[in-house]
Scaffold this motif. Structure first.
Motif, short mmCIF file in Angstrom:
data_model
loop_
_atom_site.label_atom_id
_atom_site.label_comp_id
_atom_site.label_asym_id
_atom_site.label_seq_id
_atom_site.Cartn_x
_atom_site.Cartn_y
_atom_site.Cartn_z
N VAL A 178 75.75 12.94 47.43
CA VAL A 178 75.05 13.46 48.61
C VAL A 178 74.28 12.34 49.31
O VAL A 178 74.28 12.23 50.54
CB VAL A 178 74.10 14.62 48.22
CG1 VAL A 178 73.19 14.99 49.40
CG2 VAL A 178 74.91 15.83 47.77
N ARG A 179 73.64 11.48 48.52
CA ARG A 179 72.88 10.37 49.10
C ARG A 179 73.80 9.39 49.83
O ARG A 179 73.50 8.91 50.92
CB ARG A 179 72.08 9.65 48.02
CG ARG A 179 71.12 8.59 48.61
CD ARG A 179 70.25 7.92 47.56
NE ARG A 179 71.04 7.09 46.67
CZ ARG A 179 71.26 7.37 45.38
NH1 ARG A 179 70.75 8.47 44.84
NH2 ARG A 179 71.97 6.56 44.62
N GLY B 79 74.89 10.86 52.99
CA GLY B 79 73.73 10.84 53.89
C GLY B 79 73.54 9.47 54.53
O GLY B 79 73.23 9.37 55.73
N GLU B 80 73.72 8.41 53.75
CA GLU B 80 73.60 7.05 54.28
C GLU B 80 74.71 6.77 55.29
O GLU B 80 74.50 6.08 56.29
CB GLU B 80 73.66 6.03 53.13
CG GLU B 80 72.44 6.06 52.22
CD GLU B 80 72.59 5.17 51.00
OE1 GLU B 80 73.69 4.58 50.83
OE2 GLU B 80 71.64 5.07 50.19
N TRP C 237 76.13 9.08 57.19
CA TRP C 237 75.75 9.88 58.37
C TRP C 237 74.69 9.16 59.20
O TRP C 237 74.69 9.28 60.44
CB TRP C 237 75.25 11.25 57.90
CG TRP C 237 74.61 12.07 58.97
CD1 TRP C 237 73.26 12.19 59.23
CD2 TRP C 237 75.26 12.90 59.94
NE1 TRP C 237 73.05 13.04 60.29
CE2 TRP C 237 74.26 13.48 60.75
CE3 TRP C 237 76.60 13.20 60.20
CZ2 TRP C 237 74.55 14.36 61.79
CZ3 TRP C 237 76.89 14.06 61.24
CH2 TRP C 237 75.89 14.63 62.03
N TRP D 124 79.86 6.46 60.29
CA TRP D 124 80.20 7.88 60.16
C TRP D 124 81.48 8.20 60.92
O TRP D 124 82.36 8.89 60.42
CB TRP D 124 79.05 8.76 60.64
CG TRP D 124 79.39 10.22 60.62
CD1 TRP D 124 79.74 11.02 61.67
CD2 TRP D 124 79.44 11.07 59.46
NE1 TRP D 124 80.00 12.29 61.25
CE2 TRP D 124 79.83 12.36 59.90
CE3 TRP D 124 79.20 10.86 58.10
CZ2 TRP D 124 79.96 13.43 59.02
CZ3 TRP D 124 79.35 11.94 57.23
CH2 TRP D 124 79.73 13.20 57.69
#
Length: 315
Positions: free
Chosen positions: A129-130, A133-134, A136, A142
């Motif tokens: 998830v991290r 997230g990075e 994104w 992204w």
């Protein structure tokens, strides 16, 4: 990783020898884990070994070789486990390939760690998830991550639907499916080479939207071709199969889609590698791989739900 893979290949050979589905499934999962760990290293190391102007060609070689290897392995696996093979043929082939892969890995130049202080988070879900997230948080990375994910989603959906329309609509058997798979894999390799040529040694995304339009047009024409056909009876002969209405047209559409897909992926991955910070490059590739897995599952899920609701293959 390639050294450990030799042991996993040995486990697969054992599972085949004792005909244990459990052992074979464990080996399959372990091969998947090795692949998941190998991907970020494989793509993350390319910018260390190649100049930016060489990245598109390097990615084209990797992508093209990957699909040709999948195709070759599929045929070889069928031979090794079929009427002409057996446990001994399968076992020797698996172990020779595993050892050859390890020897090949020894020739990869050493580059060292870009971020040796990195601490591994043992919580896989949290770290994934991290990482996403990075990804994104960086708009350019992204977008390239979504492009790479779309490439694999298109490929998975096309290859999932291919046996269905070949058998149920065109009346082909396994040999016809294999012929279409060959067309698809070779066309991906051709498209990858074309993508590298169009990039002309630059990190440029201009071929990507053009290729995406070509993918859409090829898919629409394939749908139009299949929708105009009535299901044909099965035929054993490949010559008779390709003599049927729509068979060659569908193969051309599939080839066009795959070539456009190859053009689509090479600039996308080259840009992601070039723009990723050196100390995070492999983790960026890992995040893109995780995103790709989500896209592939989502694509396959949408197809499954659509078919359950009564959608035809052309739809």
């Amino acid at each position: 990783l390639k050294l450990v893979e030799i042991a996993i290949a040995g486990l697969a050979v054992l599972g085949f020898a004792i005909q244990s589905i459990t052992v074979l499934m464990v080996a399959l999962v372990l091969f998947g884990v090795i692949s998941a760990l190998f991907g970020p290293i494989k793509y993350g190391i390319l910018p260390d070994l190649l100049a930016p102007s060489e990245l598109p060609r390097g990615n084209a070689l990797v992508e093209g070789a990957t699909f040709i290897a999948i195709l070759t392995g599929t045929y070889a696996g069928g031979f090794a486990t079929g009427a002409y093979g057996g446990p001994w043929v399968f076992g020797v082939a698996m172990m020779v390939l595993a050892v050859a892969s390890w020897i090949a890995a020894l020739y990869v130049p050493k580059v060292g760690a870009a971020a040796p202080e990195t601490v591994i988070d043992r919580n896989v879900a949290r770290s994934t998830v991290r990482l996403i997230g990075e990804l994104w948080a960086d708009a350019r990375l992204w977008r390239t991550g979504v492009m790479v994910s779309l490439f694999w989603m298109f490929g998975v959906v096309a290859m999932a639907l291919m046996p269905t329309f070949v058998k149920d609509i065109l009346g082909g058997r396994e040999v016809a499916v294999s012929a279409y798979l060959t067309v698809f894999a070779v066309s991906i390799a051709v498209g990858s080479a074309l993508g590298a040529w169009l990039s002309a040694g630059r990190i440029v995304l201009l071929p990507v939207p053009v290729a995406s339009v070509a993918i859409g047009l090829a898919a629409l024409d394939l749908a139009w071709t299949l929708s105009g056909l009535t299901p044909a009876p099965a035929t054993e002969s490949l010559a008779e199969f390709f003599g049927r209405p729509g068979a060659i047209h569908a193969a051309i559409d599939l080839a066009a889609l795959a070539i456009a897909d190859g053009v689509f992926i090479v600039p996308s991955f080259a840009a992601a590698q070039h723009w990723a910070p050196v100390e995070r490059r492999a983790r960026v590739v890992g995040a893109i791989n995780a995103l790709t897995a989500l896209f592939m599952v989502a694509g396959a899920g949408v197809v499954a739900v659509a078919q359950a609701l009564g959608a035809t293959v052309p739809m």
